[in-house]
Scaffold this active site. Structure first.
Site, PDB file in Angstrom:
ATOM      1  N   LYS A  36     -12.270  -7.869  48.773  1.00 39.11           N
ATOM      2  CA  LYS A  36     -10.876  -8.324  48.726  1.00 39.11           C
ATOM      3  C   LYS A  36     -10.822  -9.848  48.790  1.00 39.11           C
ATOM      4  CE  LYS A  36      -8.946  -4.154  49.115  1.00 39.11           C
ATOM      5  NZ  LYS A  36     -10.245  -3.476  48.848  1.00 39.11           N
TER       6      LYS A  36
ATOM      7  N   SER B  20      -9.558  -2.145  42.926  1.00 40.64           N
ATOM      8  CA  SER B  20      -8.587  -2.825  43.780  1.00 40.64           C
ATOM      9  C   SER B  20      -8.510  -4.317  43.470  1.00 40.64           C
ATOM     10  CB  SER B  20      -8.940  -2.630  45.256  1.00 40.64           C
ATOM     11  OG  SER B  20     -10.114  -3.343  45.578  1.00 40.64           O
TER      12      SER B  20
END
Lengths: 199, 199
Positions: free
Chosen positions: B157, B120
């Site tokens: 993230k 990701s």
DNA sequence: TGACATGGTGTACTCGTGGACACCATCCTA
DNA sequence: TAGGATGGTGTCCACGAGTACACCATGTCA
């Protein structure tokens, strides 16, 4: 690698880690007896045998002594251990200050750290300012990332085969493939990378 | 701490480092003799005495054995600016040195290593299988890469601001921005990254 | 409840290890 | 060119380390 470990052995393991943090070695059986309160060296040996089959320690290649494995340093963080999917973590405490080094460097005498300049390998996740771990005199294969010397300059590229000849392939469409004339001089093979965020 | 070391002892040190990388210990005097080609154990002892006064090894706290010091793990850092035809000058004693762990870890007691799962963050050059260096209890700012806990799972993230609220932004168009309900639980801030190539 | 696996005790043996000492070769410098 | 510092050899010694073996206490499970 069954993590099958009972509570008691886990405590022993903790003491071993504490000792290791100070002395950077697995203690002798006699020292283990003092640390754990054993009365017999055999208990110490059996403990290490158990820890070995659980994957926390192993014998050195020359079978001269015990050494810790990577697992020796891993531990889930206590306050979140309950959560599902909590990955094993490697907690870096004082004595384990050398973990990353040991993880990255296999042949210290042949290993050089090379800072990365430019973004020619950006698509391979190698950024400007990263530092790559380079092992010299290692046989380079097609597909390896290598540090080569082109026009008296270090350059970091992928070593690739093109029509039977070695070429240096950047991982950035803005850069051309380098097709060296004659002999290609390889300085070393990239075996690792480190990056630091936020000064 | 005089780095006063002659060429020969430097080679010996290299061999010791290679041995240590494999066995995680300073070899016994007898092993040193085999490694260096000594005929007498006394030579090995004297070598370690020299390395001790040069600051590369020391005795364990319990004086049971030799252990390496921080200096033992300093790795040569290639000076990329020095392009001209002498890349072998790196071999020389002079030149910059780098302690990898010290470079990446500033607060050992608050720092953990977390393996990266998934892609990701691929566009930020963080790959599946990489290991990120995470500093806990560090004030996270917008723009930092953070390890957060969402739905009882760890996720890596970028911390970003969106309409005055914190969100978690992946660096991969295939993943959605995470907009947490209520409080966002930050585990720590990513301060470094480690990657290894080719087993 | 009985049998077995597990963790620890106690003893005895052997060899490797570290350490001390005398000595030697070479290099560097005065 | 003499002399000392340095790096290495050879020998001897004492102790500690690792290992093997017999034995014992406890817990567990059929």
């Amino acid at each position: 690698m069954p993590p099958a470990m009972n509570e008691r052995d886990n405590d022993y393991l903790g003491s071993l880690r504490d000792y290791y943090a100070e002395a950077r070695r697995i203690p002798s059986y006699q020292r283990i007896c003092e640390l754990m309160g054993f009365a017999s060296k055999t208990a110490a040996k059996k403990l290490l045998d158990r820890l070995e089959s659980a994957g926390f320690v192993e014998r050195t290649p020359d079978d001269d002594a015990w050494m810790p494995t990577m697992r020796f340093f891993e531990r889930p963080l206590a306050d979140i251990a309950v959560r599902a999917g909590a990955p094993d973590m490697i907690e870096g405490t004082q004595g384990e200050l050398l973990l990353i080094d040991q993880y990255l460097v296999r042949q210290p005498s042949r290993t050089v750290m090379v800072p990365v300049k430019g973004d020619s390998m950006i698509d391979a996740g190698i950024h400007d300012g990263d530092i790559v771990v380079v092992e010299r005199a290692k046989a380079a294969q097609s597909g390896d990332f290598v540090v080569a010397i082109v026009d008296d300059e270090f350059t970091l590229k992928e070593l690739a085969l093109e029509k039977g000849k070695f070429v240096l392939k950047p991982h950035n469409p803005a850069y051309p493939v380098i097709r060296p004339q004659g002999q290609l001089e390889i300085y070393g093979v990239v075996t690792g990378l480190v990056r630091r965020y936020r000064g």
